[in-house]
Design a protein around this motif. Sequence first.
Motif, PDB file in Angstrom:
ATOM      1  N   PRO A  20     -12.672  -0.233  47.813  1.00  0.00           N
ATOM      2  CA  PRO A  20     -12.735   1.195  48.147  1.00  0.00           C
ATOM      3  C   PRO A  20     -12.685   2.069  46.892  1.00  0.00           C
ATOM      4  N   VAL A  21     -13.224   3.267  47.025  1.00  0.00           N
ATOM      5  CA  VAL A  21     -13.157   4.267  45.960  1.00  0.00           C
ATOM      6  C   VAL A  21     -12.094   5.279  46.359  1.00  0.00           C
ATOM      7  N   LEU A  22     -11.204   5.591  45.439  1.00  0.00           N
ATOM      8  CA  LEU A  22     -10.127   6.534  45.703  1.00  0.00           C
ATOM      9  C   LEU A  22     -10.436   7.862  45.015  1.00  0.00           C
ATOM     10  N   PRO A  23     -10.740   8.924  45.782  1.00  0.00           N
ATOM     11  CA  PRO A  23     -11.010  10.218  45.154  1.00  0.00           C
ATOM     12  C   PRO A  23      -9.722  10.829  44.602  1.00  0.00           C
ATOM     13  N   VAL A  24      -9.776  11.199  43.322  1.00  0.00           N
ATOM     14  CA  VAL A  24      -8.623  11.788  42.651  1.00  0.00           C
ATOM     15  C   VAL A  24      -9.094  13.034  41.907  1.00  0.00           C
ATOM     16  N   GLY A  25      -8.425  14.137  42.157  1.00  0.00           N
ATOM     17  CA  GLY A  25      -8.726  15.384  41.456  1.00  0.00           C
ATOM     18  C   GLY A  25      -7.605  15.701  40.484  1.00  0.00           C
ATOM     19  N   ILE A  26      -7.970  15.991  39.244  1.00  0.00           N
ATOM     20  CA  ILE A  26      -6.987  16.332  38.207  1.00  0.00           C
ATOM     21  C   ILE A  26      -7.276  17.766  37.772  1.00  0.00           C
ATOM     22  N   VAL A  27      -6.270  18.611  37.859  1.00  0.00           N
ATOM     23  CA  VAL A  27      -6.424  20.038  37.575  1.00  0.00           C
ATOM     24  C   VAL A  27      -5.478  20.439  36.453  1.00  0.00           C
ATOM     25  N   GLY A  28      -5.974  21.214  35.505  1.00  0.00           N
ATOM     26  CA  GLY A  28      -5.113  21.797  34.479  1.00  0.00           C
ATOM     27  C   GLY A  28      -5.240  21.179  33.104  1.00  0.00           C
ATOM     28  N   THR A  29      -5.994  20.100  32.959  1.00  0.00           N
ATOM     29  CA  THR A  29      -6.085  19.452  31.648  1.00  0.00           C
ATOM     30  C   THR A  29      -6.824  20.316  30.633  1.00  0.00           C
ATOM     31  N   GLY A  30      -7.735  21.151  31.102  1.00  0.00           N
ATOM     32  CA  GLY A  30      -8.478  22.017  30.185  1.00  0.00           C
ATOM     33  C   GLY A  30      -7.600  23.018  29.460  1.00  0.00           C
ATOM     34  N   LYS A  31      -6.469  23.368  30.048  1.00  0.00           N
ATOM     35  CA  LYS A  31      -5.571  24.338  29.418  1.00  0.00           C
ATOM     36  C   LYS A  31      -4.613  23.679  28.429  1.00  0.00           C
ATOM     37  N   ILE A  32      -4.318  22.397  28.635  1.00  0.00           N
ATOM     38  CA  ILE A  32      -3.360  21.756  27.731  1.00  0.00           C
ATOM     39  C   ILE A  32      -4.043  20.965  26.617  1.00  0.00           C
ATOM     40  N   LEU A  33      -5.332  20.648  26.792  1.00  0.00           N
ATOM     41  CA  LEU A  33      -6.072  19.906  25.777  1.00  0.00           C
ATOM     42  C   LEU A  33      -7.422  20.591  25.577  1.00  0.00           C
ATOM     43  N   LYS A  34      -7.500  21.421  24.550  1.00  0.00           N
ATOM     44  CA  LYS A  34      -8.719  22.173  24.263  1.00  0.00           C
ATOM     45  C   LYS A  34      -9.782  21.259  23.660  1.00  0.00           C
ATOM     46  N   GLY A  36     -12.244  19.526  21.324  1.00  0.00           N
ATOM     47  CA  GLY A  36     -12.265  19.356  19.879  1.00  0.00           C
ATOM     48  C   GLY A  36     -10.908  19.377  19.208  1.00  0.00           C
ATOM     49  N   ASP A  37      -9.848  19.496  19.968  1.00  0.00           N
ATOM     50  CA  ASP A  37      -8.491  19.543  19.410  1.00  0.00           C
ATOM     51  C   ASP A  37      -7.680  18.393  19.990  1.00  0.00           C
ATOM     52  N   TRP A  38      -6.982  17.662  19.159  1.00  0.00           N
ATOM     53  CA  TRP A  38      -6.207  16.507  19.619  1.00  0.00           C
ATOM     54  C   TRP A  38      -4.796  16.878  20.058  1.00  0.00           C
ATOM     55  N   ARG A  39      -4.364  18.118  19.777  1.00  0.00           N
ATOM     56  CA  ARG A  39      -2.996  18.520  20.111  1.00  0.00           C
ATOM     57  C   ARG A  39      -2.875  18.927  21.579  1.00  0.00           C
ATOM     58  N   LEU A  40      -1.826  18.441  22.220  1.00  0.00           N
ATOM     59  CA  LEU A  40      -1.517  18.845  23.596  1.00  0.00           C
ATOM     60  C   LEU A  40      -0.708  20.126  23.560  1.00  0.00           C
ATOM     61  N   ARG A  41      -0.995  21.021  24.478  1.00  0.00           N
ATOM     62  CA  ARG A  41      -0.237  22.261  24.621  1.00  0.00           C
ATOM     63  C   ARG A  41       0.616  22.155  25.882  1.00  0.00           C
ATOM     64  N   PRO A  42       1.691  22.897  25.943  1.00  0.00           N
ATOM     65  CA  PRO A  42       2.503  22.886  27.165  1.00  0.00           C
ATOM     66  C   PRO A  42       1.688  23.429  28.340  1.00  0.00           C
ATOM     67  N   GLY A  43       1.931  22.898  29.488  1.00  0.00           N
ATOM     68  CA  GLY A  43       1.240  23.378  30.677  1.00  0.00           C
ATOM     69  C   GLY A  43       1.462  22.456  31.852  1.00  0.00           C
ATOM     70  N   LYS A  44       0.904  22.851  32.961  1.00  0.00           N
ATOM     71  CA  LYS A  44       1.061  22.113  34.205  1.00  0.00           C
ATOM     72  C   LYS A  44      -0.246  21.405  34.541  1.00  0.00           C
ATOM     73  N   VAL A  45      -0.141  20.112  34.868  1.00  0.00           N
ATOM     74  CA  VAL A  45      -1.284  19.323  35.315  1.00  0.00           C
ATOM     75  C   VAL A  45      -0.950  18.803  36.708  1.00  0.00           C
ATOM     76  N   SER A  46      -1.893  18.953  37.621  1.00  0.00           N
ATOM     77  CA  SER A  46      -1.700  18.471  38.993  1.00  0.00           C
ATOM     78  C   SER A  46      -2.687  17.361  39.279  1.00  0.00           C
ATOM     79  N   ILE A  47      -2.220  16.342  39.974  1.00  0.00           N
ATOM     80  CA  ILE A  47      -3.071  15.233  40.390  1.00  0.00           C
ATOM     81  C   ILE A  47      -3.047  15.195  41.910  1.00  0.00           C
ATOM     82  N   HIS A  48      -4.243  15.210  42.514  1.00  0.00           N
ATOM     83  CA  HIS A  48      -4.373  15.218  43.966  1.00  0.00           C
ATOM     84  C   HIS A  48      -5.181  13.998  44.388  1.00  0.00           C
ATOM     85  N   VAL A  49      -4.622  13.202  45.275  1.00  0.00           N
ATOM     86  CA  VAL A  49      -5.233  11.948  45.696  1.00  0.00           C
ATOM     87  C   VAL A  49      -5.733  12.079  47.127  1.00  0.00           C
ATOM     88  N   GLY A  50      -6.990  11.708  47.343  1.00  0.00           N
ATOM     89  CA  GLY A  50      -7.585  11.739  48.671  1.00  0.00           C
ATOM     90  C   GLY A  50      -7.420  10.398  49.371  1.00  0.00           C
TER      91      GLY A  50
END
Length: 87
Positions: A20-34, A36-50
């Motif tokens: 089976p394929v498990l649909p997973v949505g990840i939200v918020g990574t664009g704000k903590i990892l810009k 071309g930049d390797w540094r992580l910034r503080p922020g909230k990441v949500s993972i939603h599993v279908g």
Amino acid sequence: PGISDLKKGPFHLASAARVPVLPVGIVGTGKILKSGDWRLRPGKVSIHVGTPIPTENLPEGEEGREARRAQVREALAELVARGHIVS
């Protein structure tokens, strides 16, 4: 931004393994990892599993892989519609 394009690789793997394929949505990574930049910034990441999407009843080959991709895209759109993923 909506749902990004779904890569073909995972669907090739699921097809070959007949798992089976498990649909997973990840939200918020664009704000903590810009881009071309390797540094992580503080922020909230949500993972939603279908719900897992069975693969055993779909045809082999490209037709089956495309059907799986369409099913996963639909499942992710449903998560968005229910408010589980903010696009």
